[in-house]
Scaffold this motif. Structure first.
Motif, PDB file in Angstrom:
ATOM      1  N   ASN A  79       0.298   4.735   1.298  1.00  0.00           N
ATOM      2  CA  ASN A  79      -0.702   5.443   2.091  1.00  0.00           C
ATOM      3  C   ASN A  79      -0.040   6.379   3.097  1.00  0.00           C
ATOM      4  OD1 ASN A  79       0.240   3.732   4.123  1.00  0.00           O
ATOM      5  ND2 ASN A  79      -1.357   2.227   3.732  1.00  0.00           N
TER       6      ASN A  79
ATOM      7  N   ASP B 137      -3.999   2.353 -12.185  1.00  0.00           N
ATOM      8  CA  ASP B 137      -5.410   2.094 -12.476  1.00  0.00           C
ATOM      9  C   ASP B 137      -6.152   3.403 -12.748  1.00  0.00           C
ATOM     10  OD1 ASP B 137      -7.027   2.945  -9.898  1.00  0.00           O
ATOM     11  OD2 ASP B 137      -5.250   1.880  -9.175  1.00  0.00           O
TER      12      ASP B 137
ATOM     13  N   VAL C 209       1.080  -2.346  -6.257  1.00  0.00           N
ATOM     14  CA  VAL C 209       0.500  -1.500  -5.212  1.00  0.00           C
ATOM     15  C   VAL C 209      -0.963  -1.871  -5.071  1.00  0.00           C
ATOM     16  CG1 VAL C 209      -0.098   0.862  -4.560  1.00  0.00           C
ATOM     17  CG2 VAL C 209       2.132   0.367  -5.564  1.00  0.00           C
ATOM     18  N   GLY C 210      -1.333  -2.366  -3.888  1.00  0.00           N
ATOM     19  CA  GLY C 210      -2.702  -2.803  -3.647  1.00  0.00           C
ATOM     20  C   GLY C 210      -3.664  -1.657  -3.410  1.00  0.00           C
ATOM     21  N   SER C 211      -3.194  -0.613  -2.730  1.00  0.00           N
ATOM     22  CA  SER C 211      -4.056   0.534  -2.472  1.00  0.00           C
ATOM     23  C   SER C 211      -3.217   1.801  -2.468  1.00  0.00           C
ATOM     24  CB  SER C 211      -4.793   0.381  -1.143  1.00  0.00           C
ATOM     25  OG  SER C 211      -3.881   0.372  -0.062  1.00  0.00           O
ATOM     26  N   LEU C 212      -3.859   2.881  -2.879  1.00  0.00           N
ATOM     27  CA  LEU C 212      -3.220   4.178  -3.008  1.00  0.00           C
ATOM     28  C   LEU C 212      -4.198   5.209  -2.480  1.00  0.00           C
ATOM     29  CD1 LEU C 212      -0.744   5.646  -4.366  1.00  0.00           C
ATOM     30  CD2 LEU C 212      -2.110   5.729  -6.433  1.00  0.00           C
ATOM     31  N   ASP C 213      -3.839   5.878  -1.376  1.00  0.00           N
ATOM     32  CA  ASP C 213      -4.756   6.880  -0.825  1.00  0.00           C
ATOM     33  C   ASP C 213      -4.287   8.290  -1.190  1.00  0.00           C
ATOM     34  OD1 ASP C 213      -2.672   7.550   0.920  1.00  0.00           O
ATOM     35  OD2 ASP C 213      -3.690   6.861   2.734  1.00  0.00           O
TER      36      ASP C 213
ATOM     37  N   SER D 122       0.846  -1.197   0.000  1.00  0.00           N
ATOM     38  CA  SER D 122       0.000   0.000   0.000  1.00  0.00           C
ATOM     39  C   SER D 122       0.874   1.236   0.000  1.00  0.00           C
ATOM     40  CB  SER D 122      -0.892   0.016   1.236  1.00  0.00           C
ATOM     41  OG  SER D 122      -1.771  -1.068   1.221  1.00  0.00           O
TER      42      SER D 122
ATOM     43  N   SER E 220       3.893   7.081   2.879  1.00  0.00           N
ATOM     44  CA  SER E 220       4.041   7.969   1.716  1.00  0.00           C
ATOM     45  C   SER E 220       5.216   8.929   1.860  1.00  0.00           C
ATOM     46  CB  SER E 220       2.753   8.744   1.455  1.00  0.00           C
ATOM     47  OG  SER E 220       2.444   9.572   2.554  1.00  0.00           O
TER      48      SER E 220
ATOM     49  N   LYS F 163      -8.876   4.850 -11.577  1.00  0.00           N
ATOM     50  CA  LYS F 163      -9.286   5.679 -10.435  1.00  0.00           C
ATOM     51  C   LYS F 163      -8.098   6.466  -9.882  1.00  0.00           C
ATOM     52  CE  LYS F 163     -11.138   5.270  -5.764  1.00  0.00           C
ATOM     53  NZ  LYS F 163     -11.523   4.347  -4.711  1.00  0.00           N
ATOM     54  N   SER F 164      -6.966   5.796  -9.735  1.00  0.00           N
ATOM     55  CA  SER F 164      -5.766   6.469  -9.225  1.00  0.00           C
ATOM     56  C   SER F 164      -5.245   7.490 -10.223  1.00  0.00           C
ATOM     57  CB  SER F 164      -4.679   5.440  -8.912  1.00  0.00           C
ATOM     58  OG  SER F 164      -5.110   4.555  -7.908  1.00  0.00           O
TER      59      SER F 164
END
Length: 147
Positions: A47, A107, A76-80, A45, A51, A109-110
């Motif tokens: 995040n 992706d 990268v599983g998640s990106l905030d 992640s 970060s 959305k990112s």
């Protein structure tokens, strides 16, 4: 967050692995062997928790590559929002150094979030763009396109 860093040189067909590290440390390279591009491949992640470390590492490897950095976000599983801000800070640093920063496996959305954040940063630093032209130019364009 684990990261892999590779170097790509146009004269070398396969990428040359330089380091695999948790702390994103890369030995300083002699100027004669500096790679044109470095590939940064974070894993996990991106995040608030990591970060800042990612941003510092990204800025550090931007200094070491002669042409730029490719950030491969495949793993990268998640990106905030903090991760997006770190990427934007990297883009700003690359721009200041006259280098490229490219993204792979980002992706939709990112990508949209990154584009929105980048546009907001640009607007806050240079002001809103106005898409207006002088009346003479408008008249010229109208005459040129409509006869």
């Amino acid at each position: 967050m684990d990261m892999t860093i590779d170097a790509i040189d146009a004269r070398v067909v396969p990428p040359v692995a330089l380091a695999y590290t948790k702390a994103l440390t890369l030995p300083h390279l002699a100027s004669a062997v500096r790679p044109r591009f470095l590939v940064l491949q974070p894993n996990g992640s991106l995040n608030q928790a990591n970060s800042s470390d990612f941003q510092h590492g990204l800025e550090s490897i931007l200094e070491q590559a002669t042409d730029g950095v490719i950030v491969d976000l495949l793993w990268v599983g998640s990106l905030d929002a903090y991760g997006i801000a770190a990427l934007v800070a990297g883009i700003q640093r690359a721009t200041a150094l006259g280098k490229q920063m490219l993204f792979q496996a980002l992706d939709a959305k990112s990508r949209l979030a990154l584009e929105i954040e980048w546009a907001q940063q640009q607007e806050s630093s240079v002001g809103a763009w106005k898409h207006t032209f002088s009346s003479n130019l408008e008249a010229f364009l109208d005459n040129f396109t409509h006869g």
